[in-house]
Design a protein around this motif. Structure first.
Motif, short mmCIF file in Angstrom:
data_model
loop_
_atom_site.label_atom_id
_atom_site.label_comp_id
_atom_site.label_asym_id
_atom_site.label_seq_id
_atom_site.Cartn_x
_atom_site.Cartn_y
_atom_site.Cartn_z
N LEU A 37 -7.09 5.29 -9.15
CA LEU A 37 -7.53 5.40 -7.77
C LEU A 37 -8.56 4.32 -7.44
N VAL A 38 -8.48 3.79 -6.24
CA VAL A 38 -9.45 2.80 -5.78
C VAL A 38 -10.76 3.52 -5.49
N VAL A 39 -11.85 2.94 -5.97
CA VAL A 39 -13.18 3.46 -5.66
C VAL A 39 -13.99 2.33 -5.01
N GLY A 56 -9.90 10.47 -3.74
CA GLY A 56 -10.41 9.11 -3.53
C GLY A 56 -10.36 8.71 -2.07
N ILE A 57 -10.13 7.42 -1.85
CA ILE A 57 -10.07 6.87 -0.50
C ILE A 57 -8.76 7.30 0.15
N ALA A 58 -8.83 7.84 1.35
CA ALA A 58 -7.65 8.35 2.05
C ALA A 58 -6.74 7.20 2.49
N ARG A 69 -3.20 16.26 -1.08
CA ARG A 69 -3.27 15.03 -0.31
C ARG A 69 -3.30 13.84 -1.25
N ARG A 70 -3.20 12.66 -0.73
CA ARG A 70 -3.09 11.46 -1.54
C ARG A 70 -4.30 10.56 -1.36
N SER A 71 -4.45 9.64 -2.31
CA SER A 71 -5.52 8.64 -2.29
C SER A 71 -4.90 7.27 -2.52
N ILE A 123 -9.57 -1.71 3.16
CA ILE A 123 -9.55 -2.24 1.80
C ILE A 123 -8.82 -3.59 1.72
N ILE A 124 -7.79 -3.73 2.56
CA ILE A 124 -6.98 -4.95 2.56
C ILE A 124 -7.88 -6.16 2.80
N GLY A 125 -7.70 -7.18 1.96
CA GLY A 125 -8.49 -8.40 2.08
C GLY A 125 -9.77 -8.40 1.28
N LYS A 126 -10.19 -7.26 0.77
CA LYS A 126 -11.39 -7.18 -0.05
C LYS A 126 -11.11 -7.77 -1.43
N THR A 127 -12.14 -8.26 -2.10
CA THR A 127 -12.00 -8.88 -3.41
C THR A 127 -12.44 -7.91 -4.51
#
Length: 103
Positions: free
Chosen positions: A94-96, A71-73, A43-45, A80-84
């Motif tokens: 990978l985003v954590v 990581g995050i699916a 699977r992907r992250s 996540i979009i819009g986060k700083t």
């Protein structure tokens, strides 16, 4: 109809029909241990598409989906979009959760 009148031929028809039915396999899908072991690697992250600086507000074009799936699916990308970003990040990592500003 000849098959209905010759018992031996009708018996053979039934036998072959049952063989064909058995060849279809079983309805219930059984996941093998090998498939279970590979599930996370297949699977992907969510990952970063580019090197990004701290303070960047994440946009869809900043993100890609990569293996492994530890990581995050991808189904969570909207959260996540819009986060700083809290710190600089490099492409393909990978985003954590600790990378982004929490609400």
């Amino acid at each position: 109809y000849i098959l209905g009148t010759v018992p031996e031929l009708f018996a053979e028809l039934i036998w072959r029909s049952r063989q064909t039915w058995e060849c279809r396999g079983h309805y219930e899908r059984v996941v093998s241990q090998g498939e279970l072991d590979q599930r996370l690697s297949m699977r992907r992250s969510v990952a970063y598409a580019y090197d990004l600086a701290a303070g960047t507000a994440l946009k869809p074009e900043h993100l890609v989906f990569k293996r492994p799936g530890t990581g995050i699916a991808p189904t969570e990308v909207d959260s996540i979009i819009g986060k700083t970003l809290q710190s600089d990040v490099v492409a393909n990592r990978l985003v954590v959760p600790s990378d982004i500003e929490l609400p």
